[in-house]
Design an enzyme around this catalytic site. Structure first.
Site, PDB file in Angstrom:
ATOM      1  N   ASP A  81       0.835  -1.205  -0.042  1.00 50.93           N
ATOM      2  CA  ASP A  81       0.182   0.107  -0.001  1.00 50.93           C
ATOM      3  C   ASP A  81       0.952   1.251  -0.068  1.00 50.93           C
ATOM      4  OD1 ASP A  81       0.590  -0.837   2.620  1.00 50.93           O
ATOM      5  OD2 ASP A  81      -0.741   0.634   3.412  1.00 50.93           O
ATOM      6  N   GLU A 142       0.314  -1.396   5.577  1.00 48.08           N
ATOM      7  CA  GLU A 142       1.275  -0.999   6.778  1.00 48.08           C
ATOM      8  C   GLU A 142       1.148   0.627   6.943  1.00 48.08           C
ATOM      9  OE1 GLU A 142       5.142   0.873   7.694  1.00 48.08           O
ATOM     10  OE2 GLU A 142       3.965   1.159   5.871  1.00 48.08           O
TER      11      GLU A 142
END
Length: 383
Positions: A81, A142
């Site tokens: 991400d 994350e």
């Protein structure tokens, strides 16, 4: 291995361009899953097994091992991400300027995806048995604290001898040996509204109370010893001529050690319990979401192995500390010797214009990762 990777350099850059030009914001499940599908296809081409941890809200997580892996001892962690919204890559797609590569997420951390794939490809091409000694975990959340992948990381850490986390490398050949723990707290105050002109004396200002608390919170800072407490957001009130009935402060906390974390949490709750404006009530929600990644004798020994490996590929590796957070904190907290910042070198992650990765470091750091996996695998065999 360097010679092989130099031949693959153009293909590495081509794969990186594809990944950078695919948006994958933490809350864009469709986008993150596109990255996951690209990576799944590439690793399956190597004959590796890819297991999906399916998620409803966030992107799916990928766990990857050799088809012949039995009890891999090395865990590699990377996240898919980014912080950038859908459409960002169309506005400023991947480009090369001089010796650097630019684009949303190029440094944090799509260059690392390429690095991990080609490190494994190099190990397989060389016939190294270390190819079977690795579990790779690509997670999808994350950047927002790993809410759905934290438990998966901890489970993956079980039985591992080493954890290598491929957040971007630091300039001048730095890797990360310690990180601060991170906490997020919300302090909410309830007061009593009243007309500010007609009967202000019957009101109980939540804004006044939160103001007292903000000063006390900021006084908790001890930057010299690695503690930072920052009230980064405040809100409250209903109108200028109304004594405010509600107010809220959002607090970011960074700590260097577990003991420091325990102490500052107690201090925050103590501040919440003390009222300066009689008749107001305060509630606190939050926690230390990521524990500190502290240096240990075992992690120092791992750093030594990485340094020695660096010499083999012409790199002068050194360790650094940082206040930023990463998933390395989770494996370190499980007692697994952990080195972070193993990824390609770049700077200005999360920047809307300046984030970059150094082209040559893509090959050099891939060689470093592959040779480190090989060195650690042989070390365990010898022991």
């Amino acid at each position: 291995m360097i010679t092989y990777l130099k031949k693959e350099k153009n293909d590495m850059i081509e794969l990186l361009e594809l990944l950078v030009n695919t948006d994958s914001n933490s809350y864009d499940k469709k986008g993150v899953d596109k990255i996951g599908a690209i990576l799944q296809s590439k690793f399956e081409e190597l004959g590796m097994n890819v297991s999906l941890h399916r998620e409803k809200e966030y992107g799916n997580h990928l766990s990857i091992t050799s088809a012949h892996a039995k009890h891999p001892e090395i865990l590699i962690i990377a996240h898919m991400d980014t912080v950038f919204p859908d459409g960002e890559s169309e506005n400023r797609p991947f480009e090369i300027i001089g010796d650097k590569m630019y684009g949303p997420g190029v440094n944090d951390e799509k260059a690392s995806h390429v690095q991990v794939f080609y490190a494994m490809k190099a190990l397989k091409e060389s016939g190294s048995s270390a190819f079977h000694n690795v579990q790779i975990l690509f997670n999808s959340d994350e950047e927002i604290g790993s809410p759905s992948s934290k438990s998966i990381i901890k489970e993956a850490a079980e039985g591992k001898k080493y954890s290598l986390v491929v957040e971007c490398g630091r300039p001048n050949e730095g890797v990360v040996t310690s990180r601060k723990g991170v906490g997020r707290f919300t302090m909410s105050v309830s007061g009593k509204s009243a007309h500010a002109g007609v009967e202000p004396e019957i009101g109980r200002s939540a804004i006044e109370e939160i103001a007292h608390k903000i000063i006390k919170l900021q006084q908790l800072n001890d930057h010299k010893n690695g503690l930072s407490v920052n009230v980064g957001l405040i809100e409250g009130g209903t109108s200028a001529n109304t004594v405010s009935p509600e107010a809220k402060a959002v607090i970011d906390v960074r700590v260097k050690s577990k003991e420091q974390a325990d102490d500052v949490v107690k201090d925050i709750y103590h501040i919440a319990e003390e009222d300066d404006v009689h008749g107001t009530d305060t509630e606190v929600n939050g926690r230390i979401a990521r524990p500190p990644m502290e240096e240990t004798e075992e992690s120092k020994a791992l750093l030594k192995e990485v340094k020695e490996t660096g010499k083999q590929v012409g790199l002068d590796i050194h360790g650094e500390s940082t206040g930023g957070a990463s998933d390395a904190s989770f494996t370190a907290a499980e007692g697994i010797p952990t080195i972070d910042g193993m990824g390609p070198i770049g700077e200005f992650s999360h920047s809307e214009t300046d984030e970059y990765t150094v082209i040559d470091s893509l090959v050099e750091r891939t060689a470093l990762l592959a040779k480190t996996i090989e060195r650690l695998s042989h070390k365990q065999t010898e022991e």
